[in-house]
Write a protein that holds these residues in place. Structure first.
Motif, PDB file in Angstrom:
ATOM      1  N   UNK A  35     132.090 -83.500  53.059  1.00 39.45           N
ATOM      2  CA  UNK A  35     131.013 -82.724  52.447  1.00 39.45           C
ATOM      3  C   UNK A  35     129.927 -83.648  51.899  1.00 39.45           C
ATOM      4  N   UNK A  36     128.668 -83.294  52.163  1.00 37.35           N
ATOM      5  CA  UNK A  36     127.544 -84.160  51.805  1.00 37.35           C
ATOM      6  C   UNK A  36     126.745 -83.656  50.610  1.00 37.35           C
ATOM      7  N   UNK A  37     127.324 -82.748  49.849  1.00 37.97           N
ATOM      8  CA  UNK A  37     126.620 -82.221  48.688  1.00 37.97           C
ATOM      9  C   UNK A  37     127.624 -81.856  47.605  1.00 37.97           C
ATOM     10  N   UNK A  38     127.152 -81.804  46.379  1.00 41.93           N
ATOM     11  CA  UNK A  38     127.957 -81.299  45.269  1.00 41.93           C
ATOM     12  C   UNK A  38     127.865 -79.780  45.235  1.00 41.93           C
ATOM     13  N   UNK A  39     128.907 -79.108  44.756  1.00 39.83           N
ATOM     14  CA  UNK A  39     130.166 -79.681  44.279  1.00 39.83           C
ATOM     15  C   UNK A  39     131.069 -80.127  45.436  1.00 39.83           C
ATOM     16  N   UNK A  40     131.865 -81.151  45.189  1.00 43.47           N
ATOM     17  CA  UNK A  40     132.816 -81.610  46.189  1.00 43.47           C
ATOM     18  C   UNK A  40     132.275 -82.657  47.135  1.00 43.47           C
ATOM     19  N   UNK A  41     131.299 -83.438  46.704  1.00 43.50           N
ATOM     20  CA  UNK A  41     130.732 -84.476  47.552  1.00 43.50           C
ATOM     21  C   UNK A  41     131.840 -85.389  48.068  1.00 43.50           C
TER      22      UNK A  41
END
Length: 229
Positions: A35-41
């Motif tokens: 994943x390339x973004x928050x949340x959970x990068x």
């Protein structure tokens, strides 16, 4: 028509997540990304995205699938909607999941690198973000149900394939051994496979004849009902 907004109602985001299955000749695999973004990068995830204001759910799924695979005309089917209130810690998000089937040989390594994507065997999946593990499990069960009566599994194979390859595919989907003789007899009796005058000889000295799928004959049989397993 002028757009009228429901100004007094809560705003809810709608997303599409795609479970992409592939078969490497031995194992059924899912295509995962970091994943390339928050949340959970950086966490393992399915490929997904939010539905744009000017596109339908199917159009969003096609866009997302194409961005990750670079392929068009992929077998795609809407699976289920996931709407638990707290499923996404980033906000109130309802996700509509799709599952897709592609031939791994058609997938370019360059696209894998661009998205930091990996093919992962279903029996070795890492922890996935949100409820994505449940989505993969549900998609696998749907696939098992569909391939029993529909020829969608052929989307996971090369255009030319052998009966042993076809058997391996079904065994991978069901994660169980299947009687080779009965399986071959049943598939050939349906009349939907065209035998080619060409053999695959890398796996044995005698070699196995290649076949191709006959879509026209299947469509005739499908009206009467077909059982593959």
């Amino acid at each position: 028509m002028k757009r009228i907004r429901y100004s007094t109602e809560d705003r809810i985001h709608v997303a599409v997540d795609c479970i992409i299955f592939g078969f490497d000749g031995l194992e059924l695999k899912a295509l995962l990304i970091h994943r390339k973004m928050d949340p959970g990068l950086g966490v393992w995830s399915l490929m997904g995205g939010f539905v744009k204001i000017d596109e339908s759910l199917d159009e969003a799924a096609v866009r997302i699938l194409h961005s990750l695979t670079g392929l068009d005309n992929i077998y795609m089917e809407q699976l289920h909607s996931y709407g638990a209130v707290h499923r996404d810690i980033g906000g109130r998000v309802i996700s509509v999941a799709y599952f897709a089937l592609i031939n791994i040989e058609d997938y370019e390594e360059q696209v894998l690198d661009e998205h930091d994507a990996r093919w992962v065997p279903l029996n070795k999946l890492p922890d996935l973000i949100f409820d994505h593990s449940q989505m993969v499990q549900d998609a696998h069960e749907r696939l098992r149900q569909k391939v029993a009566n529909h020829p969608i599994g052929f989307a996971l194979l090369p255009e030319k394939f052998t009966l042993p390859q076809l058997l391996s595919l079904y065994e991978a989907i069901y994660d169980a051994p299947i009687d080779k003789r009965n399986f071959s007899r049943k598939m050939l009796s349906l009349g939907i496979l065209k035998k080619l005058n060409e053999k695959e000889k890398s796996s044995s000295r005698r070699g196995a004849f290649f076949f191709v799928f006959d879509q026209e004959k299947y469509e005739k049989l499908s009206k009467e009902g077909v059982s593959f397993i």
